[in-house]
Design a protein around this motif. Structure first.
Motif, PDB file in Angstrom:
ATOM      1  N   ASN A  66     -29.731 -53.879  25.553  1.00 19.31           N
ATOM      2  CA  ASN A  66     -28.421 -53.451  26.381  1.00 19.31           C
ATOM      3  C   ASN A  66     -27.390 -52.906  25.297  1.00 19.31           C
ATOM      4  O   ASN A  66     -26.983 -53.862  24.359  1.00 19.31           O
ATOM      5  CB  ASN A  66     -27.878 -54.288  27.425  1.00 19.31           C
ATOM      6  CG  ASN A  66     -28.977 -54.620  28.491  1.00 19.31           C
ATOM      7  OD1 ASN A  66     -29.050 -53.756  29.166  1.00 19.31           O
ATOM      8  ND2 ASN A  66     -29.341 -55.724  28.549  1.00 19.31           N
ATOM      9  N   GLY A  67     -26.886 -51.652  25.045  1.00 14.23           N
ATOM     10  CA  GLY A  67     -26.032 -51.039  24.347  1.00 14.23           C
ATOM     11  C   GLY A  67     -25.072 -49.939  24.537  1.00 14.23           C
ATOM     12  O   GLY A  67     -25.290 -49.505  25.866  1.00 14.23           O
ATOM     13  N   GLU A  68     -24.134 -49.776  23.808  1.00 20.60           N
ATOM     14  CA  GLU A  68     -23.277 -48.639  23.959  1.00 20.60           C
ATOM     15  C   GLU A  68     -23.482 -47.698  22.756  1.00 20.60           C
ATOM     16  O   GLU A  68     -23.896 -47.949  21.492  1.00 20.60           O
ATOM     17  CB  GLU A  68     -21.910 -48.987  23.933  1.00 20.60           C
ATOM     18  CG  GLU A  68     -21.623 -49.988  25.254  1.00 20.60           C
ATOM     19  CD  GLU A  68     -20.075 -50.640  24.947  1.00 20.60           C
ATOM     20  OE1 GLU A  68     -19.604 -50.717  23.636  1.00 20.60           O
ATOM     21  OE2 GLU A  68     -19.774 -51.085  25.904  1.00 20.60           O
ATOM     22  N   TYR A  69     -23.627 -46.510  23.263  1.00 18.64           N
ATOM     23  CA  TYR A  69     -23.902 -45.201  21.976  1.00 18.64           C
ATOM     24  C   TYR A  69     -22.581 -44.523  21.847  1.00 18.64           C
ATOM     25  O   TYR A  69     -21.985 -44.329  22.708  1.00 18.64           O
ATOM     26  CB  TYR A  69     -24.844 -44.368  22.720  1.00 18.64           C
ATOM     27  CG  TYR A  69     -25.227 -43.201  21.677  1.00 18.64           C
ATOM     28  CD1 TYR A  69     -25.653 -43.425  20.579  1.00 18.64           C
ATOM     29  CD2 TYR A  69     -24.865 -41.857  22.203  1.00 18.64           C
ATOM     30  CE1 TYR A  69     -25.872 -42.222  19.547  1.00 18.64           C
ATOM     31  CE2 TYR A  69     -25.027 -40.798  21.277  1.00 18.64           C
ATOM     32  CZ  TYR A  69     -25.856 -40.978  19.967  1.00 18.64           C
ATOM     33  OH  TYR A  69     -25.834 -39.801  19.175  1.00 18.64           O
ATOM     34  N   TYR A  70     -22.205 -44.360  20.474  1.00 21.32           N
ATOM     35  CA  TYR A  70     -21.205 -43.906  20.080  1.00 21.32           C
ATOM     36  C   TYR A  70     -21.407 -42.710  19.057  1.00 21.32           C
ATOM     37  O   TYR A  70     -22.222 -42.669  18.424  1.00 21.32           O
ATOM     38  CB  TYR A  70     -19.968 -44.791  19.170  1.00 21.32           C
ATOM     39  CG  TYR A  70     -19.579 -45.817  19.919  1.00 21.32           C
ATOM     40  CD1 TYR A  70     -18.377 -45.886  20.554  1.00 21.32           C
ATOM     41  CD2 TYR A  70     -20.528 -46.889  20.077  1.00 21.32           C
ATOM     42  CE1 TYR A  70     -17.934 -47.046  21.350  1.00 21.32           C
ATOM     43  CE2 TYR A  70     -19.891 -48.148  20.874  1.00 21.32           C
ATOM     44  CZ  TYR A  70     -18.741 -48.024  21.434  1.00 21.32           C
ATOM     45  OH  TYR A  70     -18.354 -49.317  21.959  1.00 21.32           O
ATOM     46  N   GLU A  71     -20.721 -41.409  19.574  1.00 19.44           N
ATOM     47  CA  GLU A  71     -20.832 -40.265  18.725  1.00 19.44           C
ATOM     48  C   GLU A  71     -19.393 -39.965  17.898  1.00 19.44           C
ATOM     49  O   GLU A  71     -18.531 -40.015  18.785  1.00 19.44           O
ATOM     50  CB  GLU A  71     -21.150 -39.119  19.125  1.00 19.44           C
ATOM     51  CG  GLU A  71     -22.545 -39.203  19.841  1.00 19.44           C
ATOM     52  CD  GLU A  71     -23.000 -38.016  20.831  1.00 19.44           C
ATOM     53  OE1 GLU A  71     -21.927 -37.068  21.325  1.00 19.44           O
ATOM     54  OE2 GLU A  71     -24.124 -37.816  20.949  1.00 19.44           O
ATOM     55  N   ASN A  72     -19.231 -39.996  16.866  1.00 20.02           N
ATOM     56  CA  ASN A  72     -18.013 -39.958  15.908  1.00 20.02           C
ATOM     57  C   ASN A  72     -16.982 -40.954  16.344  1.00 20.02           C
ATOM     58  O   ASN A  72     -15.991 -40.463  16.871  1.00 20.02           O
ATOM     59  CB  ASN A  72     -17.440 -38.392  16.131  1.00 20.02           C
ATOM     60  CG  ASN A  72     -18.354 -37.599  15.594  1.00 20.02           C
ATOM     61  OD1 ASN A  72     -18.641 -37.686  14.378  1.00 20.02           O
ATOM     62  ND2 ASN A  72     -18.602 -36.469  16.240  1.00 20.02           N
ATOM     63  N   GLU A  73     -17.217 -42.304  16.705  1.00 17.81           N
ATOM     64  CA  GLU A  73     -16.543 -43.295  17.204  1.00 17.81           C
ATOM     65  C   GLU A  73     -16.159 -43.130  18.669  1.00 17.81           C
ATOM     66  O   GLU A  73     -15.071 -43.912  19.054  1.00 17.81           O
ATOM     67  CB  GLU A  73     -15.579 -43.682  16.140  1.00 17.81           C
ATOM     68  CG  GLU A  73     -15.821 -43.910  14.809  1.00 17.81           C
ATOM     69  CD  GLU A  73     -14.652 -44.165  13.891  1.00 17.81           C
ATOM     70  OE1 GLU A  73     -13.613 -44.180  14.236  1.00 17.81           O
ATOM     71  OE2 GLU A  73     -14.832 -44.036  12.714  1.00 17.81           O
ATOM     72  N   ILE A  74     -16.726 -42.417  19.365  1.00 20.75           N
ATOM     73  CA  ILE A  74     -16.320 -42.085  20.807  1.00 20.75           C
ATOM     74  C   ILE A  74     -17.461 -42.501  21.724  1.00 20.75           C
ATOM     75  O   ILE A  74     -18.684 -42.058  21.480  1.00 20.75           O
ATOM     76  CB  ILE A  74     -15.881 -40.692  20.894  1.00 20.75           C
ATOM     77  CG1 ILE A  74     -14.720 -40.236  20.351  1.00 20.75           C
ATOM     78  CG2 ILE A  74     -15.816 -40.500  22.520  1.00 20.75           C
ATOM     79  CD1 ILE A  74     -14.474 -38.680  20.514  1.00 20.75           C
ATOM     80  N   LYS A  75     -17.591 -43.535  22.513  1.00 24.45           N
ATOM     81  CA  LYS A  75     -18.293 -43.756  23.168  1.00 24.45           C
ATOM     82  C   LYS A  75     -18.949 -42.803  24.267  1.00 24.45           C
ATOM     83  O   LYS A  75     -18.050 -42.347  25.149  1.00 24.45           O
ATOM     84  CB  LYS A  75     -18.120 -45.139  24.065  1.00 24.45           C
ATOM     85  CG  LYS A  75     -18.997 -45.653  24.932  1.00 24.45           C
ATOM     86  CD  LYS A  75     -18.898 -47.016  25.858  1.00 24.45           C
ATOM     87  CE  LYS A  75     -19.686 -47.336  26.907  1.00 24.45           C
ATOM     88  NZ  LYS A  75     -19.265 -48.233  27.852  1.00 24.45           N
ATOM     89  N   THR A  76     -20.044 -42.537  24.490  1.00 20.57           N
ATOM     90  CA  THR A  76     -20.589 -41.200  25.069  1.00 20.57           C
ATOM     91  C   THR A  76     -21.649 -42.056  26.179  1.00 20.57           C
ATOM     92  O   THR A  76     -22.015 -41.217  27.122  1.00 20.57           O
ATOM     93  CB  THR A  76     -21.367 -40.186  24.314  1.00 20.57           C
ATOM     94  OG1 THR A  76     -22.417 -40.841  23.519  1.00 20.57           O
ATOM     95  CG2 THR A  76     -20.298 -39.528  23.423  1.00 20.57           C
ATOM     96  N   ALA A  77     -22.260 -43.097  26.055  1.00 23.14           N
ATOM     97  CA  ALA A  77     -23.377 -43.638  26.943  1.00 23.14           C
ATOM     98  C   ALA A  77     -23.719 -45.113  26.777  1.00 23.14           C
ATOM     99  O   ALA A  77     -23.325 -45.772  25.670  1.00 23.14           O
ATOM    100  CB  ALA A  77     -24.636 -42.670  26.508  1.00 23.14           C
ATOM    101  N   ASP A  78     -24.047 -45.507  27.818  1.00 21.71           N
ATOM    102  CA  ASP A  78     -24.588 -47.178  27.990  1.00 21.71           C
ATOM    103  C   ASP A  78     -26.138 -46.979  27.891  1.00 21.71           C
ATOM    104  O   ASP A  78     -26.429 -45.831  28.590  1.00 21.71           O
ATOM    105  CB  ASP A  78     -24.032 -47.647  29.082  1.00 21.71           C
ATOM    106  CG  ASP A  78     -22.599 -48.204  29.108  1.00 21.71           C
ATOM    107  OD1 ASP A  78     -22.329 -48.508  28.284  1.00 21.71           O
ATOM    108  OD2 ASP A  78     -22.036 -47.800  29.960  1.00 21.71           O
TER     109      ASP A  78
END
Length: 157
Positions: A66-78
């Motif tokens: 279970n995680g959180e995905y970040y693009e350029n330090e901005i969370k974009t998805a779980d």
């Protein structure tokens, strides 16, 4: 006479408790472990911050992520993943293999993110096996060493 009955009842209760405890110990296994790890996996400017749970016992394994995905330090998805597999072990060398009709629960969206961070074995049922090293550091702590996943420590949960 009443005190003799009381003593016999106490002895029976204690004997039953000891027998139950010893019986339960005989059904536990030294093979396997349950552990959790908090990991941050990086690829370029993207990061997956995840909690991994491994449950491995008697040749049967289960992973949840279970995680959180970040693009350029901005969370974009779980993201989440559940994977059931088989394993064999020899001296800390583990061969994971697909379990026919085993659980594989990952959405196409999550899979497109996770493919950059974890081995394909966990994301599909078509990769026949995966090799990892798991070494016991101390009681309740294991280190996982596998490419492309970096080293991480997994501890009892």
């Amino acid at each position: 006479m009443s005190s003799l009955k009381y003593i016999i009842a106490v002895i029976i209760i204690i004997s039953t408790g000891v027998a139950g405890y010893l019986g339960s110990k005989s059904y536990t296994t030294s093979d396997g472990f349950y552990c959790t790890a908090n990991v941050n996996l990086h690829k370029h400017n993207n990061m997956l911050s995840a909690v991994l749970n491994y449950h491995m016992e008697d040749g049967q394994g289960f992973l949840t992520l279970n995680g959180e995905y970040y693009e350029n330090e901005i969370k974009t998805a779980d993201v989440s993943l559940s994977k059931q597999f088989r394993y064999s072990e020899r001296h800390g060398e583990y061969i994971l293999s697909q379990k026919p009709d085993g659980i594989l629960d990952v959405t196409p969206e999550d899979k497109s993110i996770l493919v950059d961070f974890i081995p394909d074995f966990y994301l599909t049922s078509s990769i026949p096996s995966h090799h990892i090293r798991i070494k016991n550091l101390k009681k309740g702590a294991w280190i996982f060493t596998t490419a492309p996943v970096p080293y991480f420590v997994c501890t009892d949960y």
